[in-house]
Motif scaffolding. Structure first.
Motif, PDB file in Angstrom:
ATOM      1  N   ALA A 149       0.859  -1.191   0.000  1.00  0.00           N
ATOM      2  CA  ALA A 149       0.000   0.000   0.000  1.00  0.00           C
ATOM      3  C   ALA A 149       0.891   1.236   0.000  1.00  0.00           C
ATOM      4  O   ALA A 149       2.066   1.152   0.382  1.00  0.00           O
ATOM      5  CB  ALA A 149      -0.888  -0.004   1.240  1.00  0.00           C
ATOM      6  N   PRO A 177      -6.789   4.176   7.523  1.00  0.00           N
ATOM      7  CA  PRO A 177      -6.266   2.940   6.940  1.00  0.00           C
ATOM      8  C   PRO A 177      -5.134   2.389   7.816  1.00  0.00           C
ATOM      9  O   PRO A 177      -4.266   3.149   8.241  1.00  0.00           O
ATOM     10  CB  PRO A 177      -5.731   3.369   5.577  1.00  0.00           C
ATOM     11  N   VAL A 189      -1.965   0.977   7.841  1.00  0.00           N
ATOM     12  CA  VAL A 189      -0.802   0.775   6.977  1.00  0.00           C
ATOM     13  C   VAL A 189       0.434   0.912   7.856  1.00  0.00           C
ATOM     14  O   VAL A 189       0.591   1.912   8.552  1.00  0.00           O
ATOM     15  CB  VAL A 189      -0.761   1.807   5.830  1.00  0.00           C
ATOM     16  N   ARG A 226      -8.963  -1.175   9.072  1.00  0.00           N
ATOM     17  CA  ARG A 226      -8.885   0.224   9.517  1.00  0.00           C
ATOM     18  C   ARG A 226      -8.671   0.261  11.017  1.00  0.00           C
ATOM     19  O   ARG A 226      -8.981  -0.687  11.721  1.00  0.00           O
ATOM     20  CB  ARG A 226     -10.154   0.979   9.131  1.00  0.00           C
ATOM     21  N   PRO A 280      -9.835  -3.663   3.295  1.00  0.00           N
ATOM     22  CA  PRO A 280      -8.674  -3.171   4.041  1.00  0.00           C
ATOM     23  C   PRO A 280      -9.038  -2.938   5.515  1.00  0.00           C
ATOM     24  O   PRO A 280     -10.117  -2.432   5.828  1.00  0.00           O
ATOM     25  CB  PRO A 280      -8.311  -1.856   3.352  1.00  0.00           C
ATOM     26  N   ALA A 298      -0.506  -2.849   3.986  1.00  0.00           N
ATOM     27  CA  ALA A 298      -1.816  -2.893   4.633  1.00  0.00           C
ATOM     28  C   ALA A 298      -2.169  -4.345   4.915  1.00  0.00           C
ATOM     29  O   ALA A 298      -1.535  -5.270   4.406  1.00  0.00           O
ATOM     30  CB  ALA A 298      -2.874  -2.266   3.724  1.00  0.00           C
TER      31      ALA A 298
END
Length: 163
Positions: A18, A38, A40, A32, A30, A23
């Motif tokens: 990502a 997000p 990541v 969260r 994806p 991610a």
């Protein structure tokens, strides 16, 4: 909905490249953070560990069994919003760090501290351009405030390496 009472809704967790790192996806969705950012992280092994935590969940999600996920959530939702303050706090920790403040006896302990901790001081000097000094006892090292401020700047500057 709170994860504390949430039921498993995915079949497989996976690591996906990502922007900014890696991610974790639960099936095609994806992951969260609790603040809806997000999730990541900068390195694949961390994302792999998070995916493994989610794959290990049973029918009911147990957030307390997912320390890598919790660390990522805190780093993204809390630290990301207060980066300068956290960097200053981490740098100030050095004022009491045992790498720099050491025992002066017994000789065996002094030798072990030198063997184990001097390589970290050398790493800080060469990698971070932070020439830390050591002393025996608890008397403050001269110029320490300037070094702490410089270290805080390094933490902020290299945030992707330390997140």
């Amino acid at each position: 909905m709170s994860l504390i009472s949430a039921k498993r809704f995915w079949t497989q967790a996976s690591t996906v490249p990502a922007p900014g790192g890696f991610a974790v996806h639960l099936d095609a969705r994806p992951l969260r953070t609790p603040a809806k950012a997000p999730l990541v992280v900068p390195v694949a092994p961390w994302a792999d560990a998070i995916a493994a935590e989610w794959d290990a969940q049973g029918e009911i999600i147990e957030p307390t069994s997912m320390p890598f996920t919790q660390m990522a959530n805190v780093a993204i939702d809390r630290v990301g919003l207060q980066r300068a303050e956290v960097a200053e706090m981490l740098a100030a920790y050095g004022a009491s760090d045992l790498l720099c403040y050491r025992a002066d006896q017994p000789q065996g302990l002094v030798a072990r501290q030198t063997d184990q901790w001097n390589p970290w001081l050398e790493w800080a000097k060469t990698t971070l351009d932070a020439p830390l000094r050591s002393t025996a006892g608890i008397v403050p090292i001269a110029g320490w405030a300037m070094l702490v401020a410089a270290t805080a700047g390094l933490v902020v500057m290299h945030r992707n390496r330390f997140l």
